[in-house]
Design an enzyme around this catalytic site. Sequence first.
Site, short mmCIF file in Angstrom:
data_model
loop_
_atom_site.label_atom_id
_atom_site.label_comp_id
_atom_site.label_asym_id
_atom_site.label_seq_id
_atom_site.Cartn_x
_atom_site.Cartn_y
_atom_site.Cartn_z
N THR A 308 -4.10 25.36 48.31
CA THR A 308 -4.29 23.91 48.43
C THR A 308 -3.81 23.40 49.78
O THR A 308 -3.14 24.10 50.54
CB THR A 308 -3.55 23.15 47.31
N CYS A 309 -4.11 22.14 50.04
CA CYS A 309 -3.68 21.52 51.30
C CYS A 309 -2.27 20.96 51.22
O CYS A 309 -1.77 20.38 52.19
CB CYS A 309 -4.65 20.43 51.71
N ASP A 310 -1.62 21.10 50.07
CA ASP A 310 -0.27 20.59 49.89
C ASP A 310 0.74 21.54 50.51
O ASP A 310 0.77 22.73 50.18
CB ASP A 310 0.02 20.41 48.39
#
Length: 369
Positions: A308-310
């Site tokens: 994810t982009c987290d």
Amino acid sequence: MMRTPTLVMDLSAVEEAYRRFTAVMPSIAVHYAMKCNPHGEVLATLLSLGCRFEIASAPELDRLRTLGVDPSTVLYSNPVKPGTHIRAAYAAGVRCFAFDSLEEATKLGALAPGSNATVRLNAGATRSGVPSEGKFGVDPDTAVRLLVQARSLGLRPFGVAFHVGSQMLLPQAWQPPLVAVRHMMQRLADKGIFLQMVDLGGGFPARYGVTPPPLESYAAVIERGLAALPYPVRAVVEPGRAIAAEAGTLTATVIGTAFRGGKRWIHLDVGAFNGLMESLETGNELRFPVSDSRGSAIRDRFTLTGPTCDSQDTILFDVELSADLSTGDLVHIGTTGAYTTVYASTFNGFEMPTVRCVSGSRPVGAAID
């Protein structure tokens, strides 16, 4: 080629872990905490061995009933429950409910009249590997008072339960709450209440990087504590992680590599939000055993992170793997049979792991999510 991420559950390892409990603690009933891994074939395997179950909701009970589990053998150990769940569980035949407040006892008296009431005791401040205590439980004085009040509400004061915290590496953690239970039983006897059950909870550990104390060490502390009680009671444990964790291996695909800040990064198609939430819960302290499909003799250190982009979506730091690991290779993450799929989401649109069951190396039926 294997579709990833995939969690492979070895049912023979589940069986071995359960048999270990029954061999080391033969006088204590095992109620598997299904919250950690409610996969149908895991539950069916344990049921076939004579294992009983612990639930935290009515839908968990529904899942057990589809397998033929007798609801009267199930412990409903969540101390605060929706009224609709209490009503459904009681109608199905559940008769043992936990509580830790007068309001909950009042709900139980109205919705599950005559049931066995088990008060939740605060087990103390010992830190576990996966801190999980603090939300539930009361002090011994309050616990005694609540059991007396439960009797006045038409419930049966049946037992006391506690939980020392998940992934507990200190066998002595069970000693203080058992001492508290002893004093409670003495005080309750003066009020004409004699308990029939002590629920020792879960918390029994699995191997994450280091080998925990042997189960025999836990049994010795527990047996001494039970022997010191003023009269015999039924004792139960609620293991989850210790039954399921080491049976699982989560396989992921490398989707990219990078060199940042002097460190090598491996991006996988599984991360904290779609299967490894406990990496965040523990501040990346759970050291999942990791290997890879290359198996090269030349090694390097990596940071493993999710898809994810987290930026929080990082699993492990300073992991030794093949130095030539690259996109398309597989990474195998062990001790992932507990609290993986149950915590998984499709955050950022990434898939949750599929589940495949084997017995040793032999596939068992079709995957059941």
